[in-house]
Scaffold this motif. Structure first.
Motif, PDB file in Angstrom:
ATOM      1  N   LEU A  47       0.913  -1.051  -0.103  1.00  0.00           N
ATOM      2  CA  LEU A  47      -0.028   0.119  -0.138  1.00  0.00           C
ATOM      3  C   LEU A  47       0.847   1.220  -0.082  1.00  0.00           C
TER       4      LEU A  47
ATOM      5  N   LEU B 108       0.928   5.298   1.093  1.00  0.00           N
ATOM      6  CA  LEU B 108       0.238   6.517   2.046  1.00  0.00           C
ATOM      7  C   LEU B 108       1.021   7.585   1.264  1.00  0.00           C
TER       8      LEU B 108
ATOM      9  N   ASP C 177      -7.056   1.151  -5.551  1.00  0.00           N
ATOM     10  CA  ASP C 177      -7.289   1.025  -4.074  1.00  0.00           C
ATOM     11  C   ASP C 177      -6.168   0.889  -3.166  1.00  0.00           C
TER      12      ASP C 177
ATOM     13  N   LEU D  93      -3.353   5.518  -1.164  1.00  0.00           N
ATOM     14  CA  LEU D  93      -4.425   6.183  -0.262  1.00  0.00           C
ATOM     15  C   LEU D  93      -3.789   7.491   0.251  1.00  0.00           C
TER      16      LEU D  93
ATOM     17  N   CYS E 189      -3.482  10.778   2.469  1.00  0.00           N
ATOM     18  CA  CYS E 189      -3.830  10.866   3.792  1.00  0.00           C
ATOM     19  C   CYS E 189      -3.326  12.516   4.111  1.00  0.00           C
TER      20      CYS E 189
ATOM     21  N   GLN F   6      -4.505  10.093  10.299  1.00  0.00           N
ATOM     22  CA  GLN F   6      -5.325   9.828   9.452  1.00  0.00           C
ATOM     23  C   GLN F   6      -4.800   8.521   8.657  1.00  0.00           C
ATOM     24  N   ALA F   7      -3.535   8.284   8.559  1.00  0.00           N
ATOM     25  CA  ALA F   7      -2.826   7.436   7.854  1.00  0.00           C
ATOM     26  C   ALA F   7      -3.323   6.069   8.766  1.00  0.00           C
TER      27      ALA F   7
ATOM     28  N   SER G 223      -5.909   5.561  10.860  1.00  0.00           N
ATOM     29  CA  SER G 223      -7.341   5.167  10.767  1.00  0.00           C
ATOM     30  C   SER G 223      -7.626   4.801   9.372  1.00  0.00           C
ATOM     31  N   LEU G 224      -6.916   4.982   8.236  1.00  0.00           N
ATOM     32  CA  LEU G 224      -7.372   4.055   6.899  1.00  0.00           C
ATOM     33  C   LEU G 224      -6.849   3.038   6.999  1.00  0.00           C
ATOM     34  N   LEU G 225      -5.420   2.839   7.766  1.00  0.00           N
ATOM     35  CA  LEU G 225      -5.013   1.365   7.904  1.00  0.00           C
ATOM     36  C   LEU G 225      -6.020   0.313   8.763  1.00  0.00           C
TER      37      LEU G 225
ATOM     38  N   GLN H 229      -9.030   0.744   9.060  1.00  0.00           N
ATOM     39  CA  GLN H 229     -10.332   0.364   8.318  1.00  0.00           C
ATOM     40  C   GLN H 229     -10.081  -0.755   7.476  1.00  0.00           C
ATOM     41  N   ARG H 230      -9.088  -1.102   7.314  1.00  0.00           N
ATOM     42  CA  ARG H 230      -8.951  -2.386   6.286  1.00  0.00           C
ATOM     43  C   ARG H 230      -8.150  -3.477   7.236  1.00  0.00           C
TER      44      ARG H 230
END
Ligand SMILES: NC(=O)c1ccc[n+]([C@@H]2O[C@H](COP(=O)([O-])OP(=O)(O)OC[C@H]3O[C@@H](n4cnc5c(N)ncnc54)[C@H](OP(=O)(O)O)[C@@H]3O)[C@@H](O)[C@H]2O)c1
Length: 246
Positions: A131, A133, A150, A153, A155, A164-165, A167-169, A171-172
């Motif tokens: 991924l 960021l 996808d 990301l 951030c 923010q980073a 929180s995105l991780l 979510q996965r």
């Protein structure tokens, strides 16, 4: 309950390391570094690989095996030649499977420039996902073409924002986060107050001269404070684990 040694003369077995470093049952961020006694975070060739040791590599592998995601700054990715991650040891693979984790952790690259090497973006058979960021300003076309939209990301506007980073991780489902640095990423994450644990191998050598330290950051005010969790000792290395208290 994991064992709580204060000083181990003998090198701990991999199974002990997995217990000693077991991640807590809530989202956590752990940083891992190696340093010389005079604070160098890389050797004369500009790589951490030239100052580490066999005991440090065992801890390094155990920490990866316990994580969902390994977050690395692009400077370190370029200097150390990162590729997608693969769990090589049968014992660590078994530990990941027993814990219900995928065989390999996800490598998460943090960049503003988007300058990530081809060998990272081309993927590899039997390895973990990659991924990226990045920021609103990062040139993203090459990254998206190689990894898919996808996996890229955004951030933050100028820099990747640590909260923010993470929180995105999360979510996965990537909640056990290990970061292998480097120094600028650690500085940023320290300032943001998102680091829970610092794992540090202290190598008994002096290099002299100047070089990066484990955290490159303007003076921290208030200073960051750590509480020791354990001290291991193997082949002259001190293998330290600290919890961040403020
Ligand atoms: N001793 C150890 O355990 C250890 C561990 C890791 C690294 N190192 C050493 O540290 C040196 C590299 O140092 P470094 O400070 O350059 O490493 P770094 O922190 O990995 O890389 C800095 C770069 O990462 C990206 N980055 C970091 N934080 C960011 C943020 N918040 N937002 C956007 N991008 C961000 C940027 O990449 P872009 O330039 O692409 O925008 C930035 O230029 C190497 O010599 C390496 O061997 C040592």
């Amino acid at each position: 309950m994991p064992p709580r040694p204060t000083l181990l003369q003998a090198e701990p077995a991999l199974s002990d390391l997995l217990q000693l470093y077991a991640a807590p049952p809530y989202p956590s961020v752990r940083m891992n570094f190696v340093s010389t006694l005079d604070g160098h975070a890389s050797g004369p060739d500009g790589r951490a690989g030239s100052i580490n040791s066999a005991p440090d590599q065992r801890v390094f592998a155990a920490l990866r095996a316990l994580s969902d995601a390994v977050v690395v700054g692009a400077g370190t990715i370029r200097a150390e030649g990162y590729r997608p991650l693969r769990t090589r040891s049968a014992e660590l693979l078994e530990a990941r499977r027993a814990a219900g984790r995928p065989d390999h952790p996800t490598l998460v690259a943090v960049t503003a420039s988007g300058d990530l090497p081809d060998r990272l973006l081309e993927g590899a058979a039997d390895s973990g996902d990659v991924l990226v960021l990045c920021t609103e300003r990062t040139p993203r076309r090459r990254l998206v073409d190689r990894l898919g939209a996808d996996a890229v990301l955004v951030c933050g506007t100028d820099g990747v924002q640590p909260h923010q980073a993470l929180s995105l991780l999360a979510q996965r489902g990537l909640v056990r986060v290990l970061s292998e640095g480097g120094p600028h990423l650690f500085g940023d994450w320290l300032r943001a107050g998102v680091v829970d644990d610092l794992c540090l191998t202290l190598r008994p050598t002096l290099l002299g001269g100047v070089g990066p330290r484990i955290a490159e950051v303007a003076a921290l005010n208030p200073r960051a404070t750590f509480e020791p969790v354990h001290v291991l000792h193997a082949e002259g290395d001190l293998i330290l684990r600290y919890r961040v208290v403020s």
